[in-house]
Design a protein around this motif. Structure first.
Motif, mmCIF file in Angstrom:
data_model
loop_
_atom_site.group_PDB
_atom_site.id
_atom_site.type_symbol
_atom_site.label_atom_id
_atom_site.label_comp_id
_atom_site.label_asym_id
_atom_site.label_seq_id
_atom_site.Cartn_x
_atom_site.Cartn_y
_atom_site.Cartn_z
ATOM 1 N N LEU A 71 23.275 -1.425 8.393
ATOM 2 C CA LEU A 71 22.788 -2.349 7.830
ATOM 3 C C LEU A 71 21.286 -2.540 8.110
ATOM 4 N N GLU A 72 20.990 -2.398 9.306
ATOM 5 C CA GLU A 72 19.689 -2.544 9.764
ATOM 6 C C GLU A 72 18.793 -1.449 9.152
ATOM 7 N N LEU A 73 19.411 0.071 8.825
ATOM 8 C CA LEU A 73 18.384 0.895 8.125
ATOM 9 C C LEU A 73 18.434 0.413 6.690
ATOM 10 N N LYS A 74 19.590 -0.158 6.130
ATOM 11 C CA LYS A 74 19.678 -0.294 4.715
ATOM 12 C C LYS A 74 18.643 -1.454 4.354
ATOM 13 N N GLU A 75 18.481 -2.604 5.254
ATOM 14 C CA GLU A 75 17.569 -3.406 5.006
ATOM 15 C C GLU A 75 16.069 -2.817 5.078
ATOM 16 N N ALA A 76 15.972 -2.098 6.136
ATOM 17 C CA ALA A 76 14.479 -1.142 6.258
ATOM 18 C C ALA A 76 14.081 -0.660 4.870
ATOM 19 N N VAL A 77 15.194 0.193 4.361
ATOM 20 C CA VAL A 77 15.182 0.928 3.229
ATOM 21 C C VAL A 77 14.613 -0.193 2.137
ATOM 22 N N CYS A 78 15.298 -1.274 1.994
ATOM 23 C CA CYS A 78 15.078 -2.338 0.884
ATOM 24 C C CYS A 78 13.561 -2.808 1.089
ATOM 25 N N ARG A 79 13.074 -3.092 2.345
ATOM 26 C CA ARG A 79 11.654 -3.415 2.496
ATOM 27 C C ARG A 79 10.742 -2.280 2.028
ATOM 28 N N LYS A 80 11.197 -1.014 2.510
ATOM 29 C CA LYS A 80 10.157 0.116 1.902
ATOM 30 C C LYS A 80 10.399 0.210 0.523
ATOM 31 N N PHE A 81 11.221 -0.156 -0.263
ATOM 32 C CA PHE A 81 11.343 -0.082 -1.672
ATOM 33 C C PHE A 81 10.560 -0.846 -2.296
ATOM 34 N N LYS A 82 10.343 -2.121 -1.646
ATOM 35 C CA LYS A 82 9.613 -3.620 -2.193
ATOM 36 C C LYS A 82 8.302 -2.930 -1.709
ATOM 37 N N ARG A 83 7.625 -2.592 -0.565
ATOM 38 C CA ARG A 83 6.612 -2.344 -0.223
ATOM 39 C C ARG A 83 5.850 -1.228 -0.986
ATOM 40 N N ASP A 84 6.485 -0.196 -1.163
ATOM 41 C CA ASP A 84 5.820 1.195 -1.571
ATOM 42 C C ASP A 84 6.038 1.047 -3.206
ATOM 43 N N ASN A 85 7.069 0.442 -3.700
ATOM 44 C CA ASN A 85 7.572 0.827 -4.969
ATOM 45 C C ASN A 85 7.752 -0.135 -6.036
ATOM 46 N N ASN A 86 7.574 -1.633 -5.381
ATOM 47 C CA ASN A 86 7.724 -2.784 -5.876
ATOM 48 C C ASN A 86 9.298 -2.847 -6.597
ATOM 49 N N LEU A 87 10.205 -2.209 -5.922
ATOM 50 C CA LEU A 87 11.522 -2.228 -6.490
ATOM 51 C C LEU A 87 12.470 -3.384 -5.433
ATOM 52 N N GLU A 88 13.151 -4.170 -6.207
ATOM 53 C CA GLU A 88 14.005 -4.981 -5.471
ATOM 54 C C GLU A 88 15.551 -4.621 -5.385
ATOM 55 N N TYR A 89 15.739 -3.940 -4.259
ATOM 56 C CA TYR A 89 17.173 -3.323 -4.184
ATOM 57 C C TYR A 89 17.702 -4.441 -3.174
#
Ligand code: PMP
Ligand code: GLU
Length: 400
Positions: A71-89
């Motif tokens: 879960l911690e990695l999936k949350e980090a990936v969500c932060r990355k998608f928001k930060r770099d790609n403006n994607l809300e997953y």
């Protein structure tokens, strides 16, 4: 009788891996081979990532992992998608796998039925074609040209769509052409897809950070595309972690669930230590990668310049990844040092034999006029490789 399945008999060997293995074998035999075949950064994994892995070992991250990833990695990936790609997953839309290659395989397995068509703008990465075939899909190649910077146009996309079209797969920055689609170009493709709500897109963004164009756009961030796009990414290329084997997707939840289901029967969750290390990688600001990106940028300039000096090669200026993909068709039909060159495969083997430089034929990437060089190696080796190639194609009589 061959006891193997039709499935494996009909599968082609990965040409990138095959050429890398051949280069390794020839080197072991004492040949002075410069291998520009495999797409793999020549940097070490950054220290802060290695530290996170060491800590994970000491903290006993040694048991099976959740199939879809920590879960911690999936949350980090969500932060990355928001930060770099403006994607809300949401974390429920993320699946972590054993390399982006497994992410792609999962997607094909869960999305494709026998005969479903998948549009592949060519050139495409070697394994797309075979992964799609292996899953019963029919790859539909759409050739692009050096003149259009190897990018598919909206007109070409529209013309390739049939009642059987299920998906389109592409990478940006592209392996092998290095082309980067900008927001305007992706918006134009999305406009075509707007009319076909049942067509899904695989956007392979594994080279996202190795990008000299100054801009990057995820097609999922174009209005209307989030629900129809599976965004694939991973740490192999940008973080020099090819051997750690971690890739991930952001996708509509039902697709993420399906990928988890297949992974649960085939491999289970990805490696525990590599996942903990990946948390540190994706949480880091991409500016930590600048030294690698700058090195790739100057190597790109060097190699493009040197290739332009080789008579008979035509090249686009790649804006990302670490490949160049020159058109070598002007050599077809010629005889060089007693060897008849009929196609890109012959030319690539000629360079191996006469220049001791390993490359990959464009046929494997769906473009029979080109060959691929990986420039993820030192400037000295690149200069020497280009010197040898120039000599092998200009001194065409058998040397005395
Ligand atoms: N997509 C592309 C375009 C690639 O070049 C590669 C190269 N390995 C992959 C996916 C697979 O990445 P991984 O090593 O994470 O499986
Ligand atoms: N993606 C790299 C390449 O294209 C690594 C090899 C592979 O996985 O095919 O060379």
């Amino acid at each position: 009788m061959n006891p193997l399945s039709d499935r494996i008999n009909n599968l082609s060997t990965s040409q990138t891996l095959a050429m890398a293995a051949l280069a390794r074998e020839l080197k072991a035999q004492g040949r002075d081979i410069i291998s520009l075949s495999l797409g793999e950064p020549d940097f070490n994994t950054p220290d802060f990532v290695k530290e996170a892995a060491k800590k994970a070992i000491d903290e006993n991250y040694s048991t099976y992992t959740p199939v879809e990833g920590y879960l911690e990695l999936k949350e980090a990936v969500c932060r990355k998608f928001k930060r770099d790609n403006n994607l809300e997953y949401k974390p429920s839309q993320i699946v972590v796998s054993t390399g982006a290659k497994q992410s792609l395989y999962n997607i094909a397995q869960v999305m494709l039925n026998e005969g479903d068509e998948v549009i592949l703008p060519a050139p495409y990465w070697v394994s797309y074609f075979e992964i799609i075939k292996l899953s019963g899909g029919t790859p539909i190649e759409v050739p692009t040209t050096i003149e259009s910077d190897f990018k598919i146009t909206p007109e070409q996309l529209e013309a390739a769509i049939t009642s059987k079209t299920k998906m389109m797969w592409f990478s940006s920055p592209c392996n092998p052409s290095g082309s980067v689609y900008n927001r305007e170009e992706l918006t134009a493709l999305a406009k075509v897809l707007e009319k076909y709500p049942n067509i899904y897109v695989v956007s392979d963004e594994i080279y996202e950070h190795i990008n000299f164009s100054g801009t990057f756009c995820s097609i999922a961030s174009v209005p209307g595309m989030l629900e129809k796009t599976i965004t694939v990414n991973g740490v192999a290329k940008a973080f020099a972690m090819t051997g750690w084997r971690i890739g991930y997707i952001g996708a509509p939840e039902f697709i993420a669930k399906a990928c988890t289901k297949i992974q649960g029967q085939v491999t289970s969750g990805a490696n525990s230590i590599a996942q903990r290390a990946t948390i540190a990688a994706v949480d880091a600001d991409p500016s930590v990668l600048k030294y690698m990106v700058d090195a790739f940028h100057s190597r790109r300039d060097l190699v493009v310049g040197l290739i332009k000096e080789i008579p008979g090669m035509k090249i686009n200026v790649p804006e990302g990844a670490f490949y160049v993909f020159p058109d070598v068709s002007s050599f077809f039909g010629k005889t060089l040092r007693g060897t008849k060159i009929n196609n890109a495969g012959d030319f690539s083997m000629y360079l191996l034999a006469e220049a001791n430089v390993a490359t990959v034929t464009g046929e494997a990437f769906g473009n029979p006029n080109c060959i691929r060089f990986s420039y993820a190696t030192s400037e000295d080796l690149l200069k020497e490789a280009m010197r040898r190639i120039k000599e092998a194609v200009t001194t065409t009589e058998v040397p005395a």
